[in-house]
Write a protein that holds these residues in place. Structure first.
Motif, PDB file in Angstrom:
ATOM      1  N   TYR A  63     -12.753-169.005  23.388  1.00 28.52           N
ATOM      2  CA  TYR A  63     -14.120-169.243  22.918  1.00 28.52           C
ATOM      3  C   TYR A  63     -14.569-168.154  21.939  1.00 28.52           C
ATOM      4  CZ  TYR A  63     -19.061-170.473  23.084  1.00 28.52           C
ATOM      5  OH  TYR A  63     -20.335-170.838  22.741  1.00 28.52           O
ATOM      6  N   GLY A  64     -14.236-166.911  22.235  1.00 31.50           N
ATOM      7  CA  GLY A  64     -14.586-165.819  21.327  1.00 31.50           C
ATOM      8  C   GLY A  64     -13.841-165.899  20.011  1.00 31.50           C
ATOM      9  N   ALA A  65     -12.580-166.304  20.065  1.00 33.25           N
ATOM     10  CA  ALA A  65     -11.809-166.439  18.829  1.00 33.25           C
ATOM     11  C   ALA A  65     -12.338-167.591  17.978  1.00 33.25           C
ATOM     12  CB  ALA A  65     -10.339-166.656  19.158  1.00 33.25           C
ATOM     13  N   LEU A  66     -12.732-168.673  18.624  1.00 36.47           N
ATOM     14  CA  LEU A  66     -13.325-169.784  17.871  1.00 36.47           C
ATOM     15  C   LEU A  66     -14.647-169.365  17.233  1.00 36.47           C
ATOM     16  CD1 LEU A  66     -12.636-172.857  20.171  1.00 36.47           C
ATOM     17  CD2 LEU A  66     -11.553-172.301  17.994  1.00 36.47           C
ATOM     18  N   GLY A  67     -15.397-168.509  17.907  1.00 36.22           N
ATOM     19  CA  GLY A  67     -16.629-167.985  17.326  1.00 36.22           C
ATOM     20  C   GLY A  67     -16.360-167.081  16.131  1.00 36.22           C
ATOM     21  N   LEU A  68     -15.276-166.317  16.192  1.00 38.05           N
ATOM     22  CA  LEU A  68     -14.937-165.433  15.076  1.00 38.05           C
ATOM     23  C   LEU A  68     -14.551-166.205  13.820  1.00 38.05           C
ATOM     24  CD1 LEU A  68     -12.872-162.491  16.601  1.00 38.05           C
ATOM     25  CD2 LEU A  68     -15.034-162.358  15.383  1.00 38.05           C
ATOM     26  N   LYS A 116     -20.614-164.078  14.136  1.00 38.21           N
ATOM     27  CA  LYS A 116     -19.447-163.215  14.295  1.00 38.21           C
ATOM     28  C   LYS A 116     -19.723-162.047  15.245  1.00 38.21           C
ATOM     29  CE  LYS A 116     -17.154-164.360  10.024  1.00 38.21           C
ATOM     30  NZ  LYS A 116     -16.296-165.350  10.605  1.00 38.21           N
ATOM     31  N   ILE A 117     -20.938-161.529  15.227  1.00 36.74           N
ATOM     32  CA  ILE A 117     -21.293-160.431  16.120  1.00 36.74           C
ATOM     33  C   ILE A 117     -21.406-160.939  17.559  1.00 36.74           C
ATOM     34  CG2 ILE A 117     -23.068-158.714  16.654  1.00 36.74           C
ATOM     35  CD1 ILE A 117     -21.470-158.101  14.140  1.00 36.74           C
ATOM     36  N   ASN A 118     -22.031-162.089  17.756  1.00 38.05           N
ATOM     37  CA  ASN A 118     -22.209-162.628  19.098  1.00 38.05           C
ATOM     38  C   ASN A 118     -20.909-163.130  19.712  1.00 38.05           C
ATOM     39  OD1 ASN A 118     -24.914-162.110  19.084  1.00 38.05           O
ATOM     40  ND2 ASN A 118     -25.495-164.154  18.407  1.00 38.05           N
ATOM     41  N   SER A 119     -19.902-163.391  18.922  1.00 41.45           N
ATOM     42  CA  SER A 119     -18.635-163.850  19.476  1.00 41.45           C
ATOM     43  C   SER A 119     -17.828-162.696  20.077  1.00 41.45           C
ATOM     44  CB  SER A 119     -17.808-164.552  18.399  1.00 41.45           C
ATOM     45  OG  SER A 119     -17.441-163.651  17.387  1.00 41.45           O
TER      46      SER A 119
END
Length: 62
Positions: free
Chosen positions: A21-26, A34-37
């Motif tokens: 999920y964090g990589a998809l946000g990046l 990008k900061i919130n991911s």
């Protein structure tokens, strides 16, 4: 199955989900900046490595 090993497996799976999920946000595919991911990515990494170390440290009993 040992409870520690089961909990370690659960932590590992939750960590993998957080990392994805964090990589998809990046890369911009999730609804995050990008900061919130960085938050789910960091929590996912902590869960992943905690789960892996818990599984490895728990010995098998026959």
């Amino acid at each position: 199955m040992n409870q520690k090993r089961t909990f370690g497996s659960l932590l590992t799976l939750l960590g993998i989900a957080g990392i994805i999920y964090g990589a998809l946000g990046l890369i911009g595919m999730a609804n995050l900046s990008k900061i919130n991911s960085a938050v789910p990515l960091g929590v996912g990494l902590v869960f992943f490595f905690a789960g892996i170390s818990l599984v490895r440290a728990t010995g098998d009993r026959a």
